[in-house]
Design a protein around this motif. Structure first.
Motif, PDB file in Angstrom:
ATOM      1  N   PHE A   1       0.844  -1.186   0.000  1.00 33.96           N
ATOM      2  CA  PHE A   1       0.000   0.000   0.000  1.00 33.96           C
ATOM      3  C   PHE A   1       0.883   1.242   0.000  1.00 33.96           C
ATOM      4  CE2 PHE A   1       0.862  -0.694   4.472  1.00 33.96           C
ATOM      5  CZ  PHE A   1       1.055   0.587   4.971  1.00 33.96           C
ATOM      6  N   LYS A   2       0.284   2.363  -0.355  1.00 32.02           N
ATOM      7  CA  LYS A   2       0.991   3.649  -0.324  1.00 32.02           C
ATOM      8  C   LYS A   2      -0.038   4.757  -0.098  1.00 32.02           C
ATOM      9  CE  LYS A   2       0.965   4.410  -5.351  1.00 32.02           C
ATOM     10  NZ  LYS A   2       1.780   4.609  -6.540  1.00 32.02           N
ATOM     11  N   ASN A   3       0.452   5.935   0.225  1.00 28.45           N
ATOM     12  CA  ASN A   3      -0.383   7.137   0.393  1.00 28.45           C
ATOM     13  C   ASN A   3      -1.500   6.950   1.411  1.00 28.45           C
ATOM     14  OD1 ASN A   3       1.189   8.367  -1.618  1.00 28.45           O
ATOM     15  ND2 ASN A   3      -0.136   7.564  -3.227  1.00 28.45           N
ATOM     16  N   ALA A   4      -1.177   6.333   2.541  1.00 23.60           N
ATOM     17  CA  ALA A   4      -2.189   6.099   3.577  1.00 23.60           C
ATOM     18  C   ALA A   4      -2.502   7.403   4.324  1.00 23.60           C
ATOM     19  CB  ALA A   4      -1.698   5.039   4.554  1.00 23.60           C
ATOM     20  N   VAL A   5      -3.805   7.723   4.400  1.00 20.14           N
ATOM     21  CA  VAL A   5      -4.267   8.942   5.072  1.00 20.14           C
ATOM     22  C   VAL A   5      -5.542   8.604   5.838  1.00 20.14           C
ATOM     23  CG1 VAL A   5      -5.109  11.313   4.755  1.00 20.14           C
ATOM     24  CG2 VAL A   5      -3.339  10.417   3.237  1.00 20.14           C
ATOM     25  N   PHE A   6      -5.596   9.025   7.089  1.00 16.95           N
ATOM     26  CA  PHE A   6      -6.813   8.806   7.858  1.00 16.95           C
ATOM     27  C   PHE A   6      -7.987   9.506   7.190  1.00 16.95           C
ATOM     28  CE2 PHE A   6      -3.904   7.709  11.293  1.00 16.95           C
ATOM     29  CZ  PHE A   6      -4.577   6.638  11.869  1.00 16.95           C
ATOM     30  N   CYS A   7      -9.163   8.900   7.231  1.00 13.19           N
ATOM     31  CA  CYS A   7     -10.392   9.523   6.735  1.00 13.19           C
ATOM     32  C   CYS A   7     -10.803  10.635   7.703  1.00 13.19           C
ATOM     33  CB  CYS A   7     -11.514   8.491   6.623  1.00 13.19           C
ATOM     34  SG  CYS A   7     -11.175   7.201   5.419  1.00 13.19           S
ATOM     35  N   ALA A   8     -11.757  11.441   7.307  1.00 16.34           N
ATOM     36  CA  ALA A   8     -12.199  12.577   8.109  1.00 16.34           C
ATOM     37  C   ALA A   8     -12.624  12.155   9.508  1.00 16.34           C
ATOM     38  CB  ALA A   8     -13.327  13.315   7.399  1.00 16.34           C
ATOM     39  N   GLU A   9     -13.286  11.018   9.633  1.00 14.99           N
ATOM     40  CA  GLU A   9     -13.768  10.584  10.950  1.00 14.99           C
ATOM     41  C   GLU A   9     -12.702   9.811  11.732  1.00 14.99           C
ATOM     42  OE1 GLU A   9     -14.540   7.219   8.173  1.00 14.99           O
ATOM     43  OE2 GLU A   9     -14.984   9.357   8.059  1.00 14.99           O
ATOM     44  N   ASN A  10     -11.504   9.647  11.170  1.00 17.57           N
ATOM     45  CA  ASN A  10     -10.373   8.960  11.800  1.00 17.57           C
ATOM     46  C   ASN A  10     -10.638   7.508  12.179  1.00 17.57           C
ATOM     47  OD1 ASN A  10      -8.298  10.823  11.618  1.00 17.57           O
ATOM     48  ND2 ASN A  10      -8.967  11.909  13.432  1.00 17.57           N
ATOM     49  N   ALA A  11     -11.671   6.910  11.650  1.00 15.72           N
ATOM     50  CA  ALA A  11     -11.951   5.508  11.970  1.00 15.72           C
ATOM     51  C   ALA A  11     -11.447   4.573  10.875  1.00 15.72           C
ATOM     52  CB  ALA A  11     -13.451   5.309  12.160  1.00 15.72           C
ATOM     53  N   LYS A  12     -11.163   5.115   9.708  1.00 11.42           N
ATOM     54  CA  LYS A  12     -10.718   4.314   8.571  1.00 11.42           C
ATOM     55  C   LYS A  12      -9.508   4.995   7.944  1.00 11.42           C
ATOM     56  CE  LYS A  12     -15.457   2.910   7.776  1.00 11.42           C
ATOM     57  NZ  LYS A  12     -16.624   3.026   6.921  1.00 11.42           N
ATOM     58  N   ILE A  13      -8.832   4.269   7.070  1.00  8.82           N
ATOM     59  CA  ILE A  13      -7.653   4.822   6.408  1.00  8.82           C
ATOM     60  C   ILE A  13      -7.799   4.646   4.901  1.00  8.82           C
ATOM     61  CG2 ILE A  13      -5.144   4.679   6.148  1.00  8.82           C
ATOM     62  CD1 ILE A  13      -5.011   3.528   8.986  1.00  8.82           C
ATOM     63  N   ASP A  14      -7.761   5.768   4.182  1.00 10.10           N
ATOM     64  CA  ASP A  14      -7.744   5.732   2.720  1.00 10.10           C
ATOM     65  C   ASP A  14      -6.310   5.498   2.261  1.00 10.10           C
ATOM     66  OD1 ASP A  14     -10.451   6.176   2.321  1.00 10.10           O
ATOM     67  OD2 ASP A  14     -10.234   8.352   2.201  1.00 10.10           O
ATOM     68  N   MET A  15      -6.167   4.713   1.210  1.00  8.75           N
ATOM     69  CA  MET A  15      -4.838   4.393   0.687  1.00  8.75           C
ATOM     70  C   MET A  15      -4.974   3.893  -0.741  1.00  8.75           C
ATOM     71  SD  MET A  15      -4.235   0.693   2.554  1.00  8.75           S
ATOM     72  CE  MET A  15      -4.483   1.320   4.193  1.00  8.75           C
ATOM     73  N   GLU A  16      -3.840   3.599  -1.324  1.00  8.23           N
ATOM     74  CA  GLU A  16      -3.819   2.889  -2.596  1.00  8.23           C
ATOM     75  C   GLU A  16      -3.182   1.535  -2.325  1.00  8.23           C
ATOM     76  OE1 GLU A  16      -2.426   5.230  -6.076  1.00  8.23           O
ATOM     77  OE2 GLU A  16      -2.271   6.844  -4.585  1.00  8.23           O
ATOM     78  N   ILE A  17      -3.758   0.502  -2.911  1.00  8.37           N
ATOM     79  CA  ILE A  17      -3.178  -0.836  -2.765  1.00  8.37           C
ATOM     80  C   ILE A  17      -2.746  -1.345  -4.142  1.00  8.37           C
ATOM     81  CG2 ILE A  17      -4.468  -1.427  -0.685  1.00  8.37           C
ATOM     82  CD1 ILE A  17      -6.310  -3.173  -2.482  1.00  8.37           C
ATOM     83  N   GLU A  18      -1.741  -2.191  -4.125  1.00  9.84           N
ATOM     84  CA  GLU A  18      -1.255  -2.776  -5.377  1.00  9.84           C
ATOM     85  C   GLU A  18      -2.014  -4.082  -5.615  1.00  9.84           C
ATOM     86  OE1 GLU A  18       2.965  -3.461  -7.660  1.00  9.84           O
ATOM     87  OE2 GLU A  18       2.921  -3.697  -5.477  1.00  9.84           O
ATOM     88  N   HIS A  19      -3.016  -3.963  -6.472  1.00 13.10           N
ATOM     89  CA  HIS A  19      -3.847  -5.121  -6.792  1.00 13.10           C
ATOM     90  C   HIS A  19      -3.097  -5.998  -7.803  1.00 13.10           C
ATOM     91  CE1 HIS A  19      -7.242  -7.392  -8.467  1.00 13.10           C
ATOM     92  NE2 HIS A  19      -7.861  -7.128  -7.331  1.00 13.10           N
TER      93      HIS A  19
END
Length: 149
Positions: free
Chosen positions: A5-23
């Motif tokens: 994964f790369k570019n991991a950033v917490f979502c606005a509510e801080n309960a999840k993490i947006d990222m990019e994954i290498e599929h």
């Protein structure tokens, strides 16, 4: 199965993490990792990214960008907002008639006041507010207030 994964950033509510994954088939794709994901790989990605994820940073919008995102007001909401600052349709129509020469534009502007809904960046709305000498920031505040009624 471990995924990169790369570019991991917490979502606005801080309960999840947006990222990019290498599929393995599609390459780098967006993904939201959730600690309560029903799939193990989602929970694993969340755990792996937890220590390195950047904090969420709310976007900063210009006043014009904020206005473009404002929802339309119903006629009822619009006229209640106007009444909140002691303005009614007759006052606006009188100001239009006093300031604009008798023309198609004047008639179109008056006709637009009969609309069933009003967009914040509608040119007629902007012209009327300038004609009534209402600052754009005050219109913004009234608009936001009116969305709740």
């Amino acid at each position: 199965m471990t995924m990169n994964f790369k570019n991991a950033v917490f979502c606005a509510e801080n309960a999840k993490i947006d990222m990019e994954i290498e599929h393995p088939i599609y390459g780098w794709i967006p993904f939201t990792a959730d600690p309560n994901d029903v799939e193990q790989h989602g929970r694993d990605l969340y755990a792996a990214a937890l220590a390195s994820a950047l904090p969420y940073v709310a976007p900063v919008y210009t006043p014009e960008q904020r206005r473009s995102m404002m929802p339309a007001l119903s006629a009822r909401q619009f006229w209640m907002a106007a009444a909140n600052i002691d303005i009614d349709k007759d006052v606006i129509i009188d100001a239009i008639k006093a300031e604009m020469p008798d023309s198609v534009d004047r008639k179109m502007m008056i006709a637009e006041l009969e609309s069933g809904s009003f967009e914040r960046l509608n040119p007629t709305i902007i012209d009327v507010m300038q004609l009534m000498e209402i600052p754009a920031e005050q219109v913004d505040d009234l608009w936001v207030w009116a969305t709740g009624i």
